[in-house]
Scaffold this motif. Structure first.
Motif, PDB file in Angstrom:
ATOM      1  N   SER A 295       0.835  -3.576 -11.544  1.00  0.00           N
ATOM      2  CA  SER A 295      -0.390  -3.488 -10.603  1.00  0.00           C
ATOM      3  C   SER A 295      -0.477  -2.153  -9.766  1.00  0.00           C
ATOM      4  CB  SER A 295      -0.596  -4.720  -9.978  1.00  0.00           C
ATOM      5  OG  SER A 295      -0.960  -5.890 -10.967  1.00  0.00           O
ATOM      6  N   THR A 296       0.284  -1.172 -10.151  1.00  0.00           N
ATOM      7  CA  THR A 296       0.515   0.184  -9.644  1.00  0.00           C
ATOM      8  C   THR A 296      -0.561   1.155  -9.926  1.00  0.00           C
ATOM      9  OG1 THR A 296       2.856  -0.159  -9.583  1.00  0.00           O
ATOM     10  CG2 THR A 296       1.982   2.108  -9.281  1.00  0.00           C
ATOM     11  N   TRP A 297      -1.236   1.786  -9.205  1.00  0.00           N
ATOM     12  CA  TRP A 297      -2.148   2.847  -9.397  1.00  0.00           C
ATOM     13  C   TRP A 297      -2.026   3.995  -8.030  1.00  0.00           C
ATOM     14  CZ3 TRP A 297      -5.909   3.709  -5.729  1.00  0.00           C
ATOM     15  CH2 TRP A 297      -6.472   2.728  -4.930  1.00  0.00           C
ATOM     16  N   TYR A 298      -2.366   5.172  -8.593  1.00  0.00           N
ATOM     17  CA  TYR A 298      -2.326   6.206  -7.541  1.00  0.00           C
ATOM     18  C   TYR A 298      -3.495   7.004  -7.601  1.00  0.00           C
ATOM     19  CZ  TYR A 298       2.737   5.272  -7.313  1.00  0.00           C
ATOM     20  OH  TYR A 298       3.981   4.704  -7.182  1.00  0.00           O
ATOM     21  N   ARG A 299      -4.165   7.616  -6.302  1.00  0.00           N
ATOM     22  CA  ARG A 299      -4.957   8.384  -6.570  1.00  0.00           C
ATOM     23  C   ARG A 299      -4.614   9.606  -7.369  1.00  0.00           C
ATOM     24  NH1 ARG A 299      -6.892   9.487  -1.025  1.00  0.00           N
ATOM     25  NH2 ARG A 299      -8.025  11.271  -1.867  1.00  0.00           N
TER      26      ARG A 299
ATOM     27  N   THR B 192       0.853  -1.183  -0.112  1.00  0.00           N
ATOM     28  CA  THR B 192      -0.261  -0.094   0.008  1.00  0.00           C
ATOM     29  C   THR B 192       0.897   1.103   0.139  1.00  0.00           C
ATOM     30  OG1 THR B 192      -1.740  -1.321   1.320  1.00  0.00           O
ATOM     31  CG2 THR B 192      -1.812   1.174   1.185  1.00  0.00           C
ATOM     32  N   VAL B 193       0.657   2.134  -0.782  1.00  0.00           N
ATOM     33  CA  VAL B 193       1.229   3.371  -0.961  1.00  0.00           C
ATOM     34  C   VAL B 193       0.678   4.360   0.106  1.00  0.00           C
ATOM     35  CG1 VAL B 193       2.207   5.215  -2.493  1.00  0.00           C
ATOM     36  CG2 VAL B 193       1.915   2.730  -3.534  1.00  0.00           C
ATOM     37  N   PHE B 194       1.579   5.269   0.981  1.00  0.00           N
ATOM     38  CA  PHE B 194       1.133   6.377   1.745  1.00  0.00           C
ATOM     39  C   PHE B 194       1.920   7.500   1.237  1.00  0.00           C
ATOM     40  CE2 PHE B 194       0.319   2.644   3.916  1.00  0.00           C
ATOM     41  CZ  PHE B 194      -0.902   2.664   4.948  1.00  0.00           C
ATOM     42  N   ASP B 195       1.154   8.515   1.118  1.00  0.00           N
ATOM     43  CA  ASP B 195       1.745   9.971   0.951  1.00  0.00           C
ATOM     44  C   ASP B 195       2.695  10.411   2.073  1.00  0.00           C
ATOM     45  OD1 ASP B 195      -0.088  11.266   2.237  1.00  0.00           O
ATOM     46  OD2 ASP B 195      -1.048  12.092   0.616  1.00  0.00           O
ATOM     47  N   ALA B 196       3.116  11.698   1.817  1.00  0.00           N
ATOM     48  CA  ALA B 196       3.975  12.216   2.958  1.00  0.00           C
ATOM     49  C   ALA B 196       3.141  12.499   3.944  1.00  0.00           C
ATOM     50  CB  ALA B 196       4.538  13.451   2.400  1.00  0.00           C
ATOM     51  N   GLY B 197       1.756  12.867   4.016  1.00  0.00           N
ATOM     52  CA  GLY B 197       1.052  13.152   5.032  1.00  0.00           C
ATOM     53  C   GLY B 197       0.407  11.747   5.784  1.00  0.00           C
ATOM     54  N   GLY B 198       0.989  10.686   5.224  1.00  0.00           N
ATOM     55  CA  GLY B 198       0.117   9.412   5.866  1.00  0.00           C
ATOM     56  C   GLY B 198      -1.024   8.910   5.347  1.00  0.00           C
ATOM     57  N   ARG B 199      -1.538   9.441   4.178  1.00  0.00           N
ATOM     58  CA  ARG B 199      -2.874   9.065   3.688  1.00  0.00           C
ATOM     59  C   ARG B 199      -2.555   8.203   2.422  1.00  0.00           C
ATOM     60  NH1 ARG B 199      -5.533  13.296  -0.385  1.00  0.00           N
ATOM     61  NH2 ARG B 199      -3.288  13.330  -1.165  1.00  0.00           N
ATOM     62  N   ILE B 200      -3.498   7.235   2.554  1.00  0.00           N
ATOM     63  CA  ILE B 200      -3.293   6.168   1.499  1.00  0.00           C
ATOM     64  C   ILE B 200      -3.535   6.893   0.194  1.00  0.00           C
ATOM     65  CG2 ILE B 200      -4.389   4.127   0.606  1.00  0.00           C
ATOM     66  CD1 ILE B 200      -4.652   3.137   3.364  1.00  0.00           C
ATOM     67  N   ALA B 201      -2.456   6.438  -0.551  1.00  0.00           N
ATOM     68  CA  ALA B 201      -2.519   6.952  -2.222  1.00  0.00           C
ATOM     69  C   ALA B 201      -2.523   5.916  -3.088  1.00  0.00           C
ATOM     70  CB  ALA B 201      -1.139   7.802  -2.203  1.00  0.00           C
ATOM     71  N   GLY B 202      -2.414   4.770  -2.917  1.00  0.00           N
ATOM     72  CA  GLY B 202      -2.474   3.669  -3.950  1.00  0.00           C
ATOM     73  C   GLY B 202      -2.034   2.387  -3.625  1.00  0.00           C
ATOM     74  N   MET B 203      -1.772   1.667  -4.642  1.00  0.00           N
ATOM     75  CA  MET B 203      -1.203   0.382  -4.356  1.00  0.00           C
ATOM     76  C   MET B 203       0.082   0.146  -5.589  1.00  0.00           C
ATOM     77  SD  MET B 203      -4.770  -1.739  -4.379  1.00  0.00           S
ATOM     78  CE  MET B 203      -4.568  -3.107  -3.650  1.00  0.00           C
ATOM     79  N   THR B 204       1.078  -0.993  -5.110  1.00  0.00           N
ATOM     80  CA  THR B 204       2.028  -1.385  -6.052  1.00  0.00           C
ATOM     81  C   THR B 204       2.621  -2.582  -5.589  1.00  0.00           C
ATOM     82  OG1 THR B 204       3.869  -0.607  -7.347  1.00  0.00           O
ATOM     83  CG2 THR B 204       4.017  -0.132  -4.873  1.00  0.00           C
ATOM     84  N   THR B 205       3.140  -3.399  -6.560  1.00  0.00           N
ATOM     85  CA  THR B 205       3.570  -4.729  -6.272  1.00  0.00           C
ATOM     86  C   THR B 205       4.795  -5.019  -6.971  1.00  0.00           C
ATOM     87  OG1 THR B 205       2.872  -6.033  -8.179  1.00  0.00           O
ATOM     88  CG2 THR B 205       1.312  -5.392  -6.286  1.00  0.00           C
TER      89      THR B 205
END
Length: 199
Positions: free
Chosen positions: A101-105, A73-86
């Motif tokens: 299988s990567t995507w970002y808000r 799970t990808v988190f941004d600098a503020g700790g918010r979930i931003a997407g997925m990658t593998t």
């Protein structure tokens, strides 16, 4: 020297974001992220819908248990979930992986987050896991993804024509890119330069 298992879970942290092992506890945050831009409506890629998020998390964790994927799970600098990658399509024998299988808000796209996440994953792949090559694959028509992969410094290996059938029945031509271990030092310098320029 004994190399660590490619599928061993770990957290990777940087200035712009953090990669944590995917967990069912991340479902609500991932649903919020995928709703930013209604990403599942993009016809040329497979991004989970809000109602399909639990199933997608379960699918990735099942593949992890089988030894073929390491999902984050990808988190941004503020700790918010931003997407997925593998790390996916893992070949432990030949020390090859695909980052996919990567995507970002939408609101973090075209920010330093993706560049830093790829730098962290590539550093781990080449310098800890001893990979000989890292692949990237995307739909031939996903021009935004192809340009992002090329900006990383990956080279186009070729196009797999009529490679897969998409959920809507259309045939997907898959563009295959890679970075080899020999190229990694130059690519690492390039990515570091890109991140410095983004400050």
């Amino acid at each position: 020297m004994t190399l660590p298992a490619i599928t061993a879970p770990l957290t990777l942290s940087g200035q712009h974001g953090r990669l944590e092992p995917l967990s069912p506890a991340h479902e609500n945050g991932l649903i919020e992220a995928v709703n930013d831009g209604q990403l599942w409506r993009l016809w040329y890629t497979a991004i989970p819908s809000p109602e399909g998020m639990a199933a997608e998390i379960a699918r990735r964790l099942t593949l992890h248990a089988a030894g073929s994927m390491l999902p984050f799970t990808v988190f941004d600098a503020g700790g918010r979930i931003a997407g997925m990658t593998t790390f996916m399509n893992i070949d432990a024998t030949h020390r090859r992986v695909e980052i996919g299988s990567t995507w970002y808000r939408r609101d973090v796209q075209r920010t330093p987050l993706n560049t830093e996440c790829k730098l962290m994953l590539l550093t781990h792949a080449f310098e800890t896991l001893g990979c000989i090559a890292v692949e990237f694959r995307t739909h031939r028509f996903n021009t935004a993804s192809r340009r992002a992969i090329e900006r990383l410094g990956a080279q186009l290996d070729g196009i797999l024509r009529a490679h897969q059938r998409a959920s809507d029945g259309t045939l997907r031509d898959t563009a295959v890119y890679s970075i080899t271990a020999a190229e990694w030092p130059t690519v690492r310098t390039h990515l570091g330069f890109q991140l410095e320029r983004s400050r």
